[in-house]
Design a protein around this motif. Structure first.
Motif, PDB file in Angstrom:
ATOM      1  N   LYS A   1       0.825  -1.208   0.000  1.00 24.45           N
ATOM      2  CA  LYS A   1       0.000   0.000   0.000  1.00 24.45           C
ATOM      3  C   LYS A   1       0.861   1.259   0.000  1.00 24.45           C
ATOM      4  CE  LYS A   1      -4.089  -1.714   2.492  1.00 24.45           C
ATOM      5  NZ  LYS A   1      -4.851  -1.600   3.758  1.00 24.45           N
ATOM      6  N   ILE A   2       2.118   1.118   0.412  1.00 25.64           N
ATOM      7  CA  ILE A   2       3.011   2.271   0.422  1.00 25.64           C
ATOM      8  C   ILE A   2       3.103   2.888  -0.976  1.00 25.64           C
ATOM      9  CG2 ILE A   2       5.149   0.979  -0.034  1.00 25.64           C
ATOM     10  CD1 ILE A   2       6.532   2.750   2.013  1.00 25.64           C
ATOM     11  N   VAL A   3       3.026   2.056  -2.019  1.00 24.03           N
ATOM     12  CA  VAL A   3       3.035   2.565  -3.393  1.00 24.03           C
ATOM     13  C   VAL A   3       1.741   3.308  -3.677  1.00 24.03           C
ATOM     14  CG1 VAL A   3       3.049   1.942  -5.835  1.00 24.03           C
ATOM     15  CG2 VAL A   3       4.591   0.784  -4.245  1.00 24.03           C
ATOM     16  N   ASP A   4       0.614   2.663  -3.357  1.00 21.34           N
ATOM     17  CA  ASP A   4      -0.697   3.260  -3.657  1.00 21.34           C
ATOM     18  C   ASP A   4      -0.886   4.597  -2.964  1.00 21.34           C
ATOM     19  OD1 ASP A   4      -1.298   0.941  -5.106  1.00 21.34           O
ATOM     20  OD2 ASP A   4      -2.066  -0.068  -3.335  1.00 21.34           O
ATOM     21  N   VAL A   5      -0.428   4.696  -1.714  1.00 20.22           N
ATOM     22  CA  VAL A   5      -0.620   5.942  -0.973  1.00 20.22           C
ATOM     23  C   VAL A   5       0.254   7.050  -1.542  1.00 20.22           C
ATOM     24  CG1 VAL A   5      -0.480   7.038   1.292  1.00 20.22           C
ATOM     25  CG2 VAL A   5      -1.330   4.707   1.091  1.00 20.22           C
ATOM     26  N   ASN A   6       1.480   6.716  -1.947  1.00 19.12           N
ATOM     27  CA  ASN A   6       2.319   7.727  -2.596  1.00 19.12           C
ATOM     28  C   ASN A   6       1.725   8.182  -3.919  1.00 19.12           C
ATOM     29  OD1 ASN A   6       5.159   8.482  -1.369  1.00 19.12           O
ATOM     30  ND2 ASN A   6       4.744   6.378  -0.751  1.00 19.12           N
ATOM     31  N   ILE A   7       1.124   7.254  -4.653  1.00 21.90           N
ATOM     32  CA  ILE A   7       0.450   7.633  -5.901  1.00 21.90           C
ATOM     33  C   ILE A   7      -0.723   8.567  -5.605  1.00 21.90           C
ATOM     34  CG2 ILE A   7      -0.919   6.789  -7.848  1.00 21.90           C
ATOM     35  CD1 ILE A   7       2.013   6.142  -8.151  1.00 21.90           C
ATOM     36  N   ARG A   8      -1.496   8.264  -4.564  1.00 21.71           N
ATOM     37  CA  ARG A   8      -2.617   9.129  -4.201  1.00 21.71           C
ATOM     38  C   ARG A   8      -2.125  10.528  -3.829  1.00 21.71           C
ATOM     39  NH1 ARG A   8      -4.736   4.635  -1.290  1.00 21.71           N
ATOM     40  NH2 ARG A   8      -4.427   5.658   0.735  1.00 21.71           N
ATOM     41  N   ARG A   9      -1.002  10.592  -3.107  1.00 18.10           N
ATOM     42  CA  ARG A   9      -0.456  11.894  -2.734  1.00 18.10           C
ATOM     43  C   ARG A   9      -0.028  12.678  -3.974  1.00 18.10           C
ATOM     44  NH1 ARG A   9       2.646   9.782   1.957  1.00 18.10           N
ATOM     45  NH2 ARG A   9       4.536  10.106   0.754  1.00 18.10           N
ATOM     46  N   LEU A  10       0.625  11.973  -4.902  1.00 18.08           N
ATOM     47  CA  LEU A  10       1.034  12.633  -6.141  1.00 18.08           C
ATOM     48  C   LEU A  10      -0.177  13.161  -6.910  1.00 18.08           C
ATOM     49  CD1 LEU A  10       3.924  10.478  -7.644  1.00 18.08           C
ATOM     50  CD2 LEU A  10       3.965  12.941  -7.200  1.00 18.08           C
ATOM     51  N   ARG A  11      -1.193  12.331  -7.017  1.00 25.69           N
ATOM     52  CA  ARG A  11      -2.389  12.759  -7.746  1.00 25.69           C
ATOM     53  C   ARG A  11      -3.028  13.976  -7.095  1.00 25.69           C
ATOM     54  NH1 ARG A  11      -4.906   6.697  -8.858  1.00 25.69           N
ATOM     55  NH2 ARG A  11      -4.042   6.421 -10.968  1.00 25.69           N
ATOM     56  N   SER A  12      -3.004  14.025  -5.771  1.00 25.25           N
ATOM     57  CA  SER A  12      -3.604  15.172  -5.073  1.00 25.25           C
ATOM     58  C   SER A  12      -2.842  16.459  -5.382  1.00 25.25           C
ATOM     59  CB  SER A  12      -3.631  14.925  -3.563  1.00 25.25           C
ATOM     60  OG  SER A  12      -2.345  15.039  -2.985  1.00 25.25           O
ATOM     61  N   LYS A  13      -1.571  16.326  -5.782  1.00 23.27           N
ATOM     62  CA  LYS A  13      -0.757  17.500  -6.073  1.00 23.27           C
ATOM     63  C   LYS A  13      -0.784  17.912  -7.538  1.00 23.27           C
ATOM     64  CE  LYS A  13       2.524  16.770  -2.268  1.00 23.27           C
ATOM     65  NZ  LYS A  13       3.941  16.609  -1.861  1.00 23.27           N
ATOM     66  N   ILE A  14      -0.994  16.943  -8.450  1.00 23.86           N
ATOM     67  CA  ILE A  14      -0.841  17.289  -9.875  1.00 23.86           C
ATOM     68  C   ILE A  14      -2.118  17.177 -10.691  1.00 23.86           C
ATOM     69  CG2 ILE A  14       1.556  16.471  -9.747  1.00 23.86           C
ATOM     70  CD1 ILE A  14       0.722  14.162 -11.616  1.00 23.86           C
ATOM     71  N   GLU A  15      -3.089  16.409 -10.219  1.00 25.57           N
ATOM     72  CA  GLU A  15      -4.300  16.197 -11.006  1.00 25.57           C
ATOM     73  C   GLU A  15      -5.348  17.268 -10.690  1.00 25.57           C
ATOM     74  OE1 GLU A  15      -4.659  13.952 -13.310  1.00 25.57           O
ATOM     75  OE2 GLU A  15      -3.255  12.337 -12.886  1.00 25.57           O
ATOM     76  N   GLU A  16      -6.067  17.699 -11.714  1.00 22.94           N
ATOM     77  CA  GLU A  16      -7.169  18.621 -11.482  1.00 22.94           C
ATOM     78  C   GLU A  16      -8.296  17.938 -10.723  1.00 22.94           C
ATOM     79  OE1 GLU A  16      -8.486  20.603 -14.984  1.00 22.94           O
ATOM     80  OE2 GLU A  16      -6.482  21.327 -15.526  1.00 22.94           O
ATOM     81  N   ASP A  17      -8.521  16.664 -11.019  1.00 25.38           N
ATOM     82  CA  ASP A  17      -9.525  15.865 -10.312  1.00 25.38           C
ATOM     83  C   ASP A  17      -8.857  14.562  -9.879  1.00 25.38           C
ATOM     84  OD1 ASP A  17     -11.647  14.474  -9.316  1.00 25.38           O
ATOM     85  OD2 ASP A  17     -12.786  14.385 -11.200  1.00 25.38           O
ATOM     86  N   PRO A  18      -8.288  14.528  -8.671  1.00 21.96           N
ATOM     87  CA  PRO A  18      -7.547  13.339  -8.234  1.00 21.96           C
ATOM     88  C   PRO A  18      -8.369  12.057  -8.223  1.00 21.96           C
ATOM     89  CG  PRO A  18      -7.080  15.193  -6.787  1.00 21.96           C
ATOM     90  CD  PRO A  18      -8.219  15.616  -7.675  1.00 21.96           C
ATOM     91  N   SER A  19      -9.682  12.177  -8.058  1.00 21.73           N
ATOM     92  CA  SER A  19     -10.524  10.981  -8.066  1.00 21.73           C
ATOM     93  C   SER A  19     -10.753  10.449  -9.471  1.00 21.73           C
ATOM     94  CB  SER A  19     -11.879  11.275  -7.395  1.00 21.73           C
ATOM     95  OG  SER A  19     -12.572  12.279  -8.117  1.00 21.73           O
ATOM     96  N   ASN A  20     -10.454  11.271 -10.464  1.00 19.54           N
ATOM     97  CA  ASN A  20     -10.568  10.860 -11.865  1.00 19.54           C
ATOM     98  C   ASN A  20      -9.287  11.277 -12.584  1.00 19.54           C
ATOM     99  OD1 ASN A  20     -11.689   9.876 -14.266  1.00 19.54           O
ATOM    100  ND2 ASN A  20     -12.609  11.857 -14.756  1.00 19.54           N
ATOM    101  N   PRO A  21      -8.159  10.616 -12.267  1.00 15.76           N
ATOM    102  CA  PRO A  21      -6.845  11.093 -12.724  1.00 15.76           C
ATOM    103  C   PRO A  21      -6.668  10.985 -14.232  1.00 15.76           C
ATOM    104  CG  PRO A  21      -6.644   8.936 -11.708  1.00 15.76           C
ATOM    105  CD  PRO A  21      -8.046   9.384 -11.456  1.00 15.76           C
ATOM    106  N   TYR A  22      -5.954  11.973 -14.781  1.00 16.86           N
ATOM    107  CA  TYR A  22      -5.663  11.986 -16.205  1.00 16.86           C
ATOM    108  C   TYR A  22      -4.220  11.584 -16.483  1.00 16.86           C
ATOM    109  CZ  TYR A  22      -4.949  13.705 -20.965  1.00 16.86           C
ATOM    110  OH  TYR A  22      -4.634  13.800 -22.294  1.00 16.86           O
TER     111      TYR A  22
END
Length: 230
Positions: free
Chosen positions: A195-216
Motif C-alpha cells: 500500500k506504500i506505493v498506492d498511498v504515494n500515488i494518491r499523494r502525487l495525484r492530489s498535487k498534480i491532477e485537477e480531479d484526483p478521483s478521476n486522474p488523467y
C-alpha cells in the motif's frame, strides 16, 4: 551530500533511542536525538538533517503533527515513521502526512539502516542527476535542481514522490506494477505492505491532477499497476 549523513531520532523511549542510535552510528551515520516532537522540530530548524526517524506516539504533539510541520518546512527531508502493529498503515502513510517509509515495531535494526540508506541514495541520485530537463506539458522536471513544475508553478515533492514522478515521466506509456515501483524507487527488497506505493500515488495525484478521483496523467492499469499517460 556529506559522507556522514545526519539522522534525527524523535522517540520518547530512551532505551529505543539508544538502541537505534548505536546501530546507526555503527553504520557510519551521525545521530541526533530528541525525546519530544517539539524538540525534534527545533533541532531540524537549527541543524542540517538528512533523515528523520519519527515515532508516532509522542508526548505533546504526536508524530503525525510533527511530520506535517517538517514536510511544510523541509519538503526534501527523508521521513520514516515508527508505528505499532495495531495502527492503520493507510493512516500512517496518509495524504496529509507525507512520510517516505514506515517500520512496524519491533523491527530489525539492519532493516532500518537499509531503509535510511535507500532514502539517502534516492536523494543523492535526484541531486546529482544532471541529465536534460524532462518535459511533458504542462509538467517538467529539472533533474539538476531536483524541482518539479506545473507551468511556472513549482510543486513541492517528497524525495519518494519525486523519484516516482521521474520514473513515470522518463518512461511515458510504460505500465509499472507495484513490485517494479518498489524495486526501482525504494531500491531494496521491501518487506511490508505494498500500500506504500498506492498511498504515494494518491499523494502525487492530489498535487498534480485537477480531479484526483478521476486522474488523467497517472493512469491506473487495473490488475497491473500505474503508468504515465503518453
Amino acid at each position: 551530500m556529506a559522507s556522514s549523513n545526519k539522522v534525527l531520532i524523535i522517540e520518547d523511549e530512551k532505551n529505543i533511542r539508544k538502541f537505534i542510535k548505536i546501530n546507526l552510528e555503527r553504520n557510519g551515520f551521525t545521530v541526533v536525538e530528541a525525546g519530544t516532537g517539539e524538540e525534534g522540530i527545533d533541532i531540524t530548524r537549527t541543524e542540517s538533517i538528512d533523515v528523520v526517524v519519527l515515532d508516532i506516539m509522542l508526548p505533546g504533539i504526536d508524530g503525525f503533527e510533527v511530520c506535517k510541520i517538517l514536510r511544510e518546512e523541509f519538503p526534501e527531508i527523508g521521513i520514516i515513521m515508527l508505528t505499532a502493529k495495531s495502527q492503520d498503515i493507510d493512516k500512517i502513510m496518509g495524504l496529509e502526512y507525507g512520510t517516505d517509509d514506515y517500520m512496524i515495531k519491533p523491527f530489525n535494526p539492519m532493516e532500518l539502516v537499509l531503509r535510511i540508506k535507500s532514502i539517502i541514495r534516492r536523494m543523492e541520485i535526484n541531486t546529482l542527476d544532471e541529465s536534460n530537463i524532462i518535459a511533458y506539458p504542462p509538467f517538467k522536471i529539472d533533474t539538476y535542481s531536483r524541482r518539479f513544475y506545473r507551468g511556472k508553478e513549482e510543486i513541492e515533492l517528497t524525495p519518494t514522490e519525486y523519484s516516482i514522478i521521474k520514473l513515470f515521466m522518463k518512461n511515458p506509456g510504460k505500465a509499472f506494477n507495484r513490485d517494479e515501483i518498489l524495486n526501482l524507487v525504494w531500491g531494496y527488497d521491501f518487506v511490508g505492505d505494498s500500500k506504500i506505493v498506492d498511498v504515494n500515488i494518491r499523494r502525487l495525484r492530489s498535487k498534480i491532477e485537477e480531479d484526483p478521483s478521476n486522474p488523467y496523467y497517472i493512469e491506473t492499469i487495473w490488475g497491473v499497476g500505474y503508468r504515465w499517460r503518453e
